[in-house]
Design an enzyme around this catalytic site. Structure first.
Site, PDB file in Angstrom:
ATOM      1  N   ASN A  66      -7.547   3.726   9.414  1.00  0.00           N
ATOM      2  CA  ASN A  66      -7.014   2.487   9.986  1.00  0.00           C
ATOM      3  C   ASN A  66      -7.205   2.389  11.492  1.00  0.00           C
ATOM      4  O   ASN A  66      -7.279   1.307  12.055  1.00  0.00           O
ATOM      5  CB  ASN A  66      -5.531   2.319   9.631  1.00  0.00           C
ATOM      6  CG  ASN A  66      -4.744   3.582   9.770  1.00  0.00           C
ATOM      7  OD1 ASN A  66      -5.103   4.625   9.238  1.00  0.00           O
ATOM      8  ND2 ASN A  66      -3.638   3.515  10.490  1.00  0.00           N
ATOM      9  N   CYS A 104       5.683   4.406  18.942  1.00  0.00           N
ATOM     10  CA  CYS A 104       6.809   4.659  19.829  1.00  0.00           C
ATOM     11  C   CYS A 104       7.867   5.449  19.068  1.00  0.00           C
ATOM     12  O   CYS A 104       8.514   4.922  18.180  1.00  0.00           O
ATOM     13  CB  CYS A 104       7.383   3.334  20.300  1.00  0.00           C
ATOM     14  SG  CYS A 104       8.422   3.524  21.719  1.00  0.00           S
ATOM     15  N   GLN A 138      -7.585   0.275   3.941  1.00  0.00           N
ATOM     16  CA  GLN A 138      -8.422  -0.277   5.019  1.00  0.00           C
ATOM     17  C   GLN A 138      -9.870  -0.488   4.588  1.00  0.00           C
ATOM     18  O   GLN A 138     -10.694  -0.915   5.396  1.00  0.00           O
ATOM     19  CB  GLN A 138      -8.362   0.620   6.265  1.00  0.00           C
ATOM     20  CG  GLN A 138      -7.016   0.626   6.954  1.00  0.00           C
ATOM     21  CD  GLN A 138      -6.650  -0.710   7.605  1.00  0.00           C
ATOM     22  OE1 GLN A 138      -7.469  -1.613   7.759  1.00  0.00           O
ATOM     23  NE2 GLN A 138      -5.385  -0.839   8.006  1.00  0.00           N
ATOM     24  N   GLY A 193      -2.531  -6.155  -0.267  1.00  0.00           N
ATOM     25  CA  GLY A 193      -3.016  -7.526  -0.103  1.00  0.00           C
ATOM     26  C   GLY A 193      -3.086  -8.010   1.331  1.00  0.00           C
ATOM     27  O   GLY A 193      -4.033  -8.707   1.716  1.00  0.00           O
ATOM     28  N   HIS A 194      -2.097  -7.619   2.161  1.00  0.00           N
ATOM     29  CA  HIS A 194      -2.028  -8.245   3.484  1.00  0.00           C
ATOM     30  C   HIS A 194      -3.115  -7.779   4.440  1.00  0.00           C
ATOM     31  O   HIS A 194      -3.228  -8.292   5.552  1.00  0.00           O
ATOM     32  CB  HIS A 194      -0.628  -8.099   4.093  1.00  0.00           C
ATOM     33  CG  HIS A 194      -0.273  -6.756   4.632  1.00  0.00           C
ATOM     34  ND1 HIS A 194      -0.268  -6.483   5.977  1.00  0.00           N
ATOM     35  CD2 HIS A 194       0.124  -5.625   4.017  1.00  0.00           C
ATOM     36  CE1 HIS A 194       0.124  -5.227   6.160  1.00  0.00           C
ATOM     37  NE2 HIS A 194       0.364  -4.682   4.986  1.00  0.00           N
ATOM     38  N   GLY A 239       0.819  -1.206   0.000  1.00  0.00           N
ATOM     39  CA  GLY A 239       0.000   0.000   0.000  1.00  0.00           C
ATOM     40  C   GLY A 239       0.852   1.255   0.000  1.00  0.00           C
ATOM     41  O   GLY A 239       0.498   2.266  -0.627  1.00  0.00           O
ATOM     42  N   THR A 282      10.484  -7.423 -12.316  1.00  0.00           N
ATOM     43  CA  THR A 282       9.814  -8.657 -12.753  1.00  0.00           C
ATOM     44  C   THR A 282       8.581  -8.908 -11.893  1.00  0.00           C
ATOM     45  O   THR A 282       8.637  -8.796 -10.665  1.00  0.00           O
ATOM     46  CB  THR A 282      10.801  -9.845 -12.634  1.00  0.00           C
ATOM     47  OG1 THR A 282      11.938  -9.532 -13.435  1.00  0.00           O
ATOM     48  CG2 THR A 282      10.174 -11.146 -13.108  1.00  0.00           C
TER      49      THR A 282
HETATM   50  N1  PLP Z   1      -2.730   2.968   4.289  1.00  0.00           N
HETATM   51  C1  PLP Z   1      -3.420   2.553   5.359  1.00  0.00           C
HETATM   52  C2  PLP Z   1      -4.713   3.222   5.703  1.00  0.00           C
HETATM   53  C3  PLP Z   1      -2.921   1.525   6.165  1.00  0.00           C
HETATM   54  O1  PLP Z   1      -3.595   1.136   7.235  1.00  0.00           O
HETATM   55  C4  PLP Z   1      -1.672   0.929   5.801  1.00  0.00           C
HETATM   56  C5  PLP Z   1      -1.079  -0.118   6.646  1.00  0.00           C
HETATM   57  O2  PLP Z   1      -1.321  -0.189   7.838  1.00  0.00           O
HETATM   58  C6  PLP Z   1      -1.018   1.390   4.673  1.00  0.00           C
HETATM   59  C7  PLP Z   1      -1.575   2.406   3.928  1.00  0.00           C
HETATM   60  C8  PLP Z   1       0.299   0.823   4.232  1.00  0.00           C
HETATM   61  O3  PLP Z   1       0.135  -0.442   3.653  1.00  0.00           O
HETATM   62  P1  PLP Z   1       1.393  -1.390   3.488  1.00  0.00           P
HETATM   63  O4  PLP Z   1       1.685  -1.967   4.827  1.00  0.00           O
HETATM   64  O5  PLP Z   1       0.940  -2.448   2.514  1.00  0.00           O
HETATM   65  O6  PLP Z   1       2.484  -0.570   2.937  1.00  0.00           O
END
Ligand code: PLP
Length: 397
Positions: free
Chosen positions: A151, A327, A181, A202-203, A72, A239
């Site tokens: 998030n 932190c 999110q 994806g994660h 992301g 790639t």
């Molecule tokens: N944008 C939002 C709102 C997110 O919550 C996150 C990850 O917590 C990201 C972007 C970043 O995604 P990535 O961990 O795949 O770089």
């Protein structure tokens, strides 16, 4: 001790079906999809078909509008830098105070590079100040970047309405949406939303870490962030990561199939957790309870106590949640999102984000509701704010 994982906005477990479709590309089907021999056909077709699945997932008009990235953060950086590089004469950009660091920190860097930046604020429910946004857009605004869902709080922003505001003020201003999110939690329709660029990862919806997508509509030109080969139509060299691309496409298919479950059952469990905590713990408060939130997220403040202590006690029982604190240089900074919402200082340090998934079981929610009051009691007893707590107890009964 079984793990109870309620931190799905941080990351999600890879769905077994996703892992299964990925495995052949690590073993037999390891060809480079750009190679011309027969052996590469399968890898090549997998990338092509996966692009088609993601096109449907986002309701893009054309597969050519879908780029695969590594995460992301890369999608956001490619979108923002890519648009600005194509519009070098414009020097004004807009975002919000509650973005993820992948947008906020990039905007701060751009500010140092000479861009004029407006950061739009939110109210105490986390809702955007649309009047401030409308006022900020001018002839020099190259880009607006606003997330789809927050998030930390799950608050959904009115993207379609925001698109209309932007285009009514300046047709040339580009609009990037960080939908990391939102993906998998609510339907995404880039055409109905009227956005120019949109990123997902994806994660956050049961694909592995290390793969993302950037949607760029056919009217929007960007420069690549990663320069090299001709992959992704010259917009992202490297790639293609075939197993992960197959994985994110499968995760998108599963997300489309389970959307209804997400919007009803996951929401029911989230609401049960939320109301159970508020009912049974006198020094708890929902940091935003508006209905316009993704169905899996709630953010609850526990007044006059420290969130980190709560997390450690939960962790001892195998329960994973998260605090909004980051932190930094050894000191615990309260979340920039909760600060922008003016969450009272009595609750901001004790705020916990709970984020469920379609794998969350009702018995897990019941267990959290059973053990949490005891944990909070124990920590509250050690708080230096006993007079304030006694007052609060009297008030809330
Ligand atoms: N944008 C939002 C709102 C997110 O919550 C996150 C990850 O917590 C990201 C972007 C970043 O995604 P990535 O961990 O795949 O770089």
């Amino acid at each position: 001790m079984d793990l109870i994982y309620l931190d799905n906005n941080a990351t999600t477990k890879v769905a077994p079906e996703v892992l299964e479709v990925m495995l052949p590309y690590f073993k037999e089907e390891y060809a480079n999809p750009s190679s011309i021999y027969e052996f590469a056909k399968k890898a090549n077709h997998t990338v092509r078909d996966s692009r088609g699945v993601i096109k449907d997932f986002l309701n893009a008009a054309n597969e050519k509008e879908i780029l695969f990235t590594s995460c992301g953060s890369e999608s956001a950086n490619t979108a923002i830098r890519g648009v600005l590089n194509m519009n070098k004469n414009k020097r004004h950009i807009i975002t919000t105070k509650v973005e993820h660091p992948c947008v906020l920190n990039l905007y701060q860097t751009l500010e140092k590079e000479g861009y004029k930046v407006d950061y739009i604020g939110v109210n105490s429910n986390g809702e955007l100040d649309l009047a401030q946004l409308e006022e900020a857009i001018n002839y020099d605004t190259a880009l607006v970047s606003i997330m789809y869902a927050n998030n930390e709080t799950g608050v959904i922003y009115p993207i379609e309405k925001i698109s209309e505001i932007i285009k009514s003020k300046n047709k040339e201003t580009k609009f990037f949406v960080d939908a990391v999110q939102a993906a998998g939690k609510i339907p995404i329709d880039v055409q109905a939303l009227g956005v120019d660029l949109l990123g997902i990862s994806g994660h956050k919806f049961h694909a592995p870490k290390g793969v993302g997508v950037l949607y760029v509509n056919s009217k929007t030109l960007i420069t690549p962030l990663i320069i090299g080969g001709h992959q992704e139509r010259g917009k992202r060299a490297g790639t293609e990561n075939v197993p992960y691309i197959a994985g994110i496409a499968k995760a998108a298919e599963l997300a489309m199939d389970s959307m209804n479950y997400e919007l009803t059952e996951v929401k029911r469990l989230r609401d049960k957790l939320e109301s159970g905590i508020i009912k049974n713990i006198f020094n708890s408060r929902i940091n935003t309870s508006i209905s316009n939130r993704v169905p899996n997220t709630t953010n609850i403040g526990f007044e006059y106590i420290e969130g980190e202590l709560i997390l450690l006690h939960l962790s001892d029982l195998g329960i994973c949640a998260s605090s909004g604190s980051a932190c930094t240089s050894g000191s615990l900074e309260p979340s920039h999102v909760l600060r922008a919402m003016n969450v009272p200082f009595t609750a901001i340090h004790g705020s916990i984000r709970w984020s469920l998934s379609r794998y969350t079981k009702e018995s897990e929610i019941d267990y959290v509701l059973k053990v949490l009051p005891g944990i909070i009691d124990k920590i509250t007893a050690l708080s230096p704010y006993q007079d304030e707590l006694a007052n609060l107890k009297r008030l809330r009964g």
